[in-house]
Design a protein around this motif. Structure first.
Motif, PDB file in Angstrom:
ATOM      1  N   LYS A 128     -55.456 -61.123  53.730  1.00  0.00           N
ATOM      2  CA  LYS A 128     -55.016 -61.815  54.941  1.00  0.00           C
ATOM      3  C   LYS A 128     -53.550 -61.495  55.245  1.00  0.00           C
ATOM      4  O   LYS A 128     -53.179 -61.288  56.402  1.00  0.00           O
ATOM      5  CB  LYS A 128     -55.208 -63.321  54.784  1.00  0.00           C
ATOM      6  N   TYR A 129     -52.727 -61.461  54.208  1.00  0.00           N
ATOM      7  CA  TYR A 129     -51.307 -61.161  54.385  1.00  0.00           C
ATOM      8  C   TYR A 129     -51.123 -59.795  55.054  1.00  0.00           C
ATOM      9  O   TYR A 129     -50.378 -59.661  56.027  1.00  0.00           O
ATOM     10  CB  TYR A 129     -50.575 -61.198  53.037  1.00  0.00           C
ATOM     11  N   TYR A 130     -51.803 -58.764  54.518  1.00  0.00           N
ATOM     12  CA  TYR A 130     -51.642 -57.419  55.064  1.00  0.00           C
ATOM     13  C   TYR A 130     -52.257 -57.288  56.449  1.00  0.00           C
ATOM     14  O   TYR A 130     -51.734 -56.559  57.299  1.00  0.00           O
ATOM     15  CB  TYR A 130     -52.199 -56.370  54.102  1.00  0.00           C
ATOM     16  N   ALA A 131     -53.342 -57.993  56.709  1.00  0.00           N
ATOM     17  CA  ALA A 131     -53.928 -57.974  58.048  1.00  0.00           C
ATOM     18  C   ALA A 131     -52.957 -58.561  59.065  1.00  0.00           C
ATOM     19  O   ALA A 131     -52.758 -57.996  60.154  1.00  0.00           O
ATOM     20  CB  ALA A 131     -55.250 -58.734  58.058  1.00  0.00           C
ATOM     21  N   ASN A 132     -52.336 -59.683  58.725  1.00  0.00           N
ATOM     22  CA  ASN A 132     -51.348 -60.304  59.619  1.00  0.00           C
ATOM     23  C   ASN A 132     -50.128 -59.400  59.809  1.00  0.00           C
ATOM     24  O   ASN A 132     -49.622 -59.259  60.924  1.00  0.00           O
ATOM     25  CB  ASN A 132     -50.921 -61.668  59.098  1.00  0.00           C
ATOM     26  N   ARG A 133     -49.665 -58.817  58.718  1.00  0.00           N
ATOM     27  CA  ARG A 133     -48.508 -57.915  58.803  1.00  0.00           C
ATOM     28  C   ARG A 133     -48.817 -56.737  59.719  1.00  0.00           C
ATOM     29  O   ARG A 133     -48.017 -56.370  60.580  1.00  0.00           O
ATOM     30  CB  ARG A 133     -48.125 -57.404  57.415  1.00  0.00           C
ATOM     31  N   ASN A 134     -50.003 -56.171  59.576  1.00  0.00           N
ATOM     32  CA  ASN A 134     -50.370 -55.017  60.390  1.00  0.00           C
ATOM     33  C   ASN A 134     -50.511 -55.391  61.861  1.00  0.00           C
ATOM     34  O   ASN A 134     -50.157 -54.605  62.737  1.00  0.00           O
ATOM     35  CB  ASN A 134     -51.642 -54.375  59.861  1.00  0.00           C
ATOM     36  N   LYS A 135     -51.003 -56.609  62.150  1.00  0.00           N
ATOM     37  CA  LYS A 135     -51.063 -57.077  63.534  1.00  0.00           C
ATOM     38  C   LYS A 135     -49.660 -57.186  64.119  1.00  0.00           C
ATOM     39  O   LYS A 135     -49.430 -56.808  65.268  1.00  0.00           O
ATOM     40  CB  LYS A 135     -51.766 -58.438  63.617  1.00  0.00           C
ATOM     41  N   GLU A 136     -48.729 -57.713  63.340  1.00  0.00           N
ATOM     42  CA  GLU A 136     -47.342 -57.822  63.785  1.00  0.00           C
ATOM     43  C   GLU A 136     -46.755 -56.440  64.078  1.00  0.00           C
ATOM     44  O   GLU A 136     -46.064 -56.253  65.084  1.00  0.00           O
ATOM     45  CB  GLU A 136     -46.481 -58.508  62.721  1.00  0.00           C
ATOM     46  N   ILE A 137     -47.050 -55.494  63.202  1.00  0.00           N
ATOM     47  CA  ILE A 137     -46.529 -54.138  63.377  1.00  0.00           C
ATOM     48  C   ILE A 137     -47.092 -53.526  64.657  1.00  0.00           C
ATOM     49  O   ILE A 137     -46.353 -52.928  65.452  1.00  0.00           O
ATOM     50  CB  ILE A 137     -46.852 -53.268  62.137  1.00  0.00           C
ATOM     51  N   LYS A 138     -48.385 -53.675  64.883  1.00  0.00           N
ATOM     52  CA  LYS A 138     -48.990 -53.138  66.109  1.00  0.00           C
ATOM     53  C   LYS A 138     -48.392 -53.781  67.348  1.00  0.00           C
ATOM     54  O   LYS A 138     -48.131 -53.101  68.348  1.00  0.00           O
ATOM     55  CB  LYS A 138     -50.509 -53.358  66.089  1.00  0.00           C
ATOM     56  N   LEU A 139     -48.169 -55.086  67.297  1.00  0.00           N
ATOM     57  CA  LEU A 139     -47.596 -55.801  68.431  1.00  0.00           C
ATOM     58  C   LEU A 139     -46.177 -55.311  68.723  1.00  0.00           C
ATOM     59  O   LEU A 139     -45.819 -55.062  69.878  1.00  0.00           O
ATOM     60  CB  LEU A 139     -47.604 -57.303  68.169  1.00  0.00           C
ATOM     61  N   LYS A 140     -45.383 -55.155  67.690  1.00  0.00           N
ATOM     62  CA  LYS A 140     -44.016 -54.658  67.873  1.00  0.00           C
ATOM     63  C   LYS A 140     -44.027 -53.264  68.498  1.00  0.00           C
ATOM     64  O   LYS A 140     -43.213 -52.955  69.371  1.00  0.00           O
ATOM     65  CB  LYS A 140     -43.253 -54.640  66.547  1.00  0.00           C
ATOM     66  N   TYR A 141     -44.954 -52.429  68.052  1.00  0.00           N
ATOM     67  CA  TYR A 141     -45.060 -51.075  68.599  1.00  0.00           C
ATOM     68  C   TYR A 141     -45.451 -51.127  70.078  1.00  0.00           C
ATOM     69  O   TYR A 141     -44.884 -50.416  70.900  1.00  0.00           O
ATOM     70  CB  TYR A 141     -46.061 -50.252  67.788  1.00  0.00           C
TER      71      TYR A 141
ATOM     72  N   TYR B  10     -39.718 -53.370  57.969  1.00  0.00           N
ATOM     73  CA  TYR B  10     -40.718 -53.789  56.984  1.00  0.00           C
ATOM     74  C   TYR B  10     -40.579 -53.069  55.639  1.00  0.00           C
ATOM     75  O   TYR B  10     -41.317 -53.363  54.705  1.00  0.00           O
ATOM     76  CB  TYR B  10     -42.128 -53.580  57.543  1.00  0.00           C
ATOM     77  N   GLY B  11     -39.672 -52.114  55.558  1.00  0.00           N
ATOM     78  CA  GLY B  11     -39.479 -51.385  54.301  1.00  0.00           C
ATOM     79  C   GLY B  11     -40.660 -50.492  53.964  1.00  0.00           C
ATOM     80  O   GLY B  11     -41.010 -50.335  52.795  1.00  0.00           O
ATOM     81  N   LEU B  12     -41.264 -49.916  55.007  1.00  0.00           N
ATOM     82  CA  LEU B  12     -42.420 -49.048  54.828  1.00  0.00           C
ATOM     83  C   LEU B  12     -42.071 -47.617  55.232  1.00  0.00           C
ATOM     84  O   LEU B  12     -41.158 -47.396  56.028  1.00  0.00           O
ATOM     85  CB  LEU B  12     -43.593 -49.536  55.687  1.00  0.00           C
ATOM     86  N   ALA B  13     -42.806 -46.671  54.698  1.00  0.00           N
ATOM     87  CA  ALA B  13     -42.608 -45.277  55.074  1.00  0.00           C
ATOM     88  C   ALA B  13     -43.013 -45.075  56.539  1.00  0.00           C
ATOM     89  O   ALA B  13     -43.906 -45.754  57.055  1.00  0.00           O
ATOM     90  CB  ALA B  13     -43.451 -44.367  54.179  1.00  0.00           C
ATOM     91  N   TYR B  14     -42.350 -44.137  57.193  1.00  0.00           N
ATOM     92  CA  TYR B  14     -42.638 -43.818  58.587  1.00  0.00           C
ATOM     93  C   TYR B  14     -44.131 -43.538  58.782  1.00  0.00           C
ATOM     94  O   TYR B  14     -44.749 -44.049  59.711  1.00  0.00           O
ATOM     95  CB  TYR B  14     -41.794 -42.603  58.999  1.00  0.00           C
ATOM     96  N   GLU B  15     -44.710 -42.726  57.896  1.00  0.00           N
ATOM     97  CA  GLU B  15     -46.134 -42.360  58.008  1.00  0.00           C
ATOM     98  C   GLU B  15     -47.054 -43.566  57.852  1.00  0.00           C
ATOM     99  O   GLU B  15     -48.100 -43.644  58.484  1.00  0.00           O
ATOM    100  CB  GLU B  15     -46.501 -41.275  56.988  1.00  0.00           C
ATOM    101  N   THR B  16     -46.674 -44.512  57.023  1.00  0.00           N
ATOM    102  CA  THR B  16     -47.483 -45.721  56.840  1.00  0.00           C
ATOM    103  C   THR B  16     -47.526 -46.519  58.133  1.00  0.00           C
ATOM    104  O   THR B  16     -48.596 -46.953  58.574  1.00  0.00           O
ATOM    105  CB  THR B  16     -46.918 -46.589  55.699  1.00  0.00           C
ATOM    106  N   VAL B  17     -46.370 -46.689  58.759  1.00  0.00           N
ATOM    107  CA  VAL B  17     -46.311 -47.429  60.025  1.00  0.00           C
ATOM    108  C   VAL B  17     -47.066 -46.674  61.103  1.00  0.00           C
ATOM    109  O   VAL B  17     -47.785 -47.266  61.908  1.00  0.00           O
ATOM    110  CB  VAL B  17     -44.845 -47.687  60.446  1.00  0.00           C
TER     111      VAL B  17
END
Length: 86
Positions: free
Chosen positions: A46-59, A72-79
Motif C-alpha cells: 500500500k505504501y509503494y502504491a500510494n507513493r507511485n500515485k503521488e509521483i505520477k500526479l506530480k509528473y 523521493y531519493g530515487l534513481a531517474y530511471e525508476t521515476v
C-alpha cells in the motif's frame, strides 16, 4: 521465524517419512493460512502504491522526472518507469 527440532514436535512415523526425503537439512514448512501477497501483511504494498500515485500526479502537474527523483531519493530511471507505467 524460529528453529524447532522436528523430533520434538512430530510423531515418530512422520519424522521417519520426512527423513526419507530430506535428512539433516533445514526444512521450511509454510503456515496453513491463506497465502498473503508481498507487502500485504506489513503495509509495504500500500505504501509503494500510494507513493507511485503521488509521483505520477506530480509528473502530470508538470514536475520534471529529475525533480521528482531528487525529492523521493530515487534513481531517474525508476521515476521514469513509474511515470510511464499505466
Amino acid at each position: 521465524m524460529k528453529y524447532i527440532n522436528a523430533a520434538e514436535v512430530l510423531p515418530n512415523h512422520l519424522l521417519i517419512e520426512i527423513q526419507k526425503h530430506i535428512s539433516g537439512e533445514i526444512l521450511y514448512i509454510p503456515s496453513g493460512d491463506k497465502n498473503i501477497g508481498w507487502g500485504e501483511k506489513n503495509g509495504s504494498k500500500k505504501y509503494y502504491a500510494n507513493r507511485n500515485k503521488e509521483i505520477k500526479l506530480k509528473y502530470q502537474e508538470g514536475h520534471s522526472i529529475q525533480e521528482i527523483s531528487q525529492e523521493y531519493g530515487l534513481a531517474y530511471e525508476t521515476v521514469r518507469k513509474i511515470t510511464y507505467k499505466k
